[in-house]
Design an enzyme around this catalytic site. Structure first.
Site, PDB file in Angstrom:
ATOM      1  N   ASP A 135       5.783  -2.436   7.288  1.00 17.86           N
ATOM      2  CA  ASP A 135       5.887  -0.973   7.339  1.00 17.86           C
ATOM      3  C   ASP A 135       7.356  -0.633   7.596  1.00 17.86           C
ATOM      4  O   ASP A 135       7.961  -1.169   8.541  1.00 17.86           O
ATOM      5  CB  ASP A 135       4.995  -0.439   8.461  1.00 17.86           C
ATOM      6  CG  ASP A 135       5.031   1.086   8.591  1.00 17.86           C
ATOM      7  OD1 ASP A 135       5.843   1.729   7.901  1.00 17.86           O
ATOM      8  OD2 ASP A 135       4.258   1.624   9.386  1.00 17.86           O
ATOM      9  N   CYS A 162       8.504   0.387  11.107  1.00 16.39           N
ATOM     10  CA  CYS A 162       8.217  -0.568  12.184  1.00 16.39           C
ATOM     11  C   CYS A 162       9.478  -1.348  12.552  1.00 16.39           C
ATOM     12  O   CYS A 162      10.075  -2.021  11.700  1.00 16.39           O
ATOM     13  CB  CYS A 162       7.098  -1.504  11.726  1.00 16.39           C
ATOM     14  SG  CYS A 162       6.991  -3.080  12.578  1.00 16.39           S
TER      15      CYS A 162
END
Length: 233
Positions: free
Chosen positions: A118, A121
């Site tokens: 992601d 992240c």
């Protein structure tokens, strides 16, 4: 005549086993349907009397009579270290998405790992910063997208554009560096396939590293630590 009778008996026995297996599958499917679990496949597990059931929510294990359900990893103790074999059947689904992966291939490939990532992240960014070192150690890194904030979030649209980019490796690297992402309005990639597969692996966060045998490692690992785990397989 005796030979014909033996052949007939063998055929009858095979038919009976086949019919019994189908009946068991139906029982299991009906039991799980009560809990809104969609069964994709049912196969015998390594444990006698227990079936490996691939469902919409991941792998579970159900007894032949459909009475008992077991959830969690199964370990093979025949090797030097216990090997988690629970997710092996999901590896076919991983490979089915190979054409949708962003791949950083090691020049001298020894191992291949698949990472659900992601762009929002922090630890995903840290892992990506070590991709060069992982490649040097013979580890190919293949990325699938897992936008944690949902498929309708802006980050999911950004990730879809990265995956649809003509140079996805460069686009992903730039995104992790904080560069502006070139949005592609007509991007046709369906990231829900990535997300659904991640859920079947029972992911608890990103990054999630899937090893060649299907074992899932949650969180960031330093290159040396990941290599050590792979060498033990």
């Amino acid at each position: 005549m005796k030979r014909k009778l033996l052949l007939w008996a063998a055929c009858f026995a095979a038919f009976s086993v086949s019919a019994h297996a189908a009946t068991d599958d139906k029982i299991i499917e009906e039991k799980l349907a009560k809990y809104n679990l969609v069964v994709e496949s049912i196969k015998p597990s390594p444990i006698v009397g227990l079936n490996t059931v691939d469902t919409s929510d991941g792998i579970i294990y159900v007894t032949d009579d459909g009475k008992y359900l077991v959830q969690g990893p199964i370990y093979d103790l025949s090797g030097q270290v216990p090997a988690n074999i629970s997710n092996q059947s999901l590896m076919k689904k991983i490979e089915a998405l190979k054409d949708q992966m962003i791949i950083f291939k090691a020049p001298k490939e020894k191992y291949v790992v698949t990472v659900f990532t992601d762009i929002t992240c922090g630890y995903c960014k840290k892992l990506h910063e070590s991709v060069g070192e992982l490649n040097e150690k013979g580890i190919t890194v293949r990325y699938l997208a897992y936008p944690r904030q949902g498929l309708n979030h802006q980050s999911a649209k950004q990730m879809a554009s990265i995956w649809c980019n003509a140079l996805p490796q460069n686009a992903l690297t730039k995104a992790f560096k904080g560069d502006e992402i070139a949005m592609i309005d007509d991007c046709k990639i369906d990231l829900s396939k990535h997300v659904n597969l991640g859920r079947q692996f029972k992911m608890t966060g990103t990054p999630a590293i899937v090893l060649p045998d299907g074992q899932l490692l949650s969180g960031y690992l330093a290159p040396d630590d990941l290599l050590k785990i792979l060498e033990q397989k």
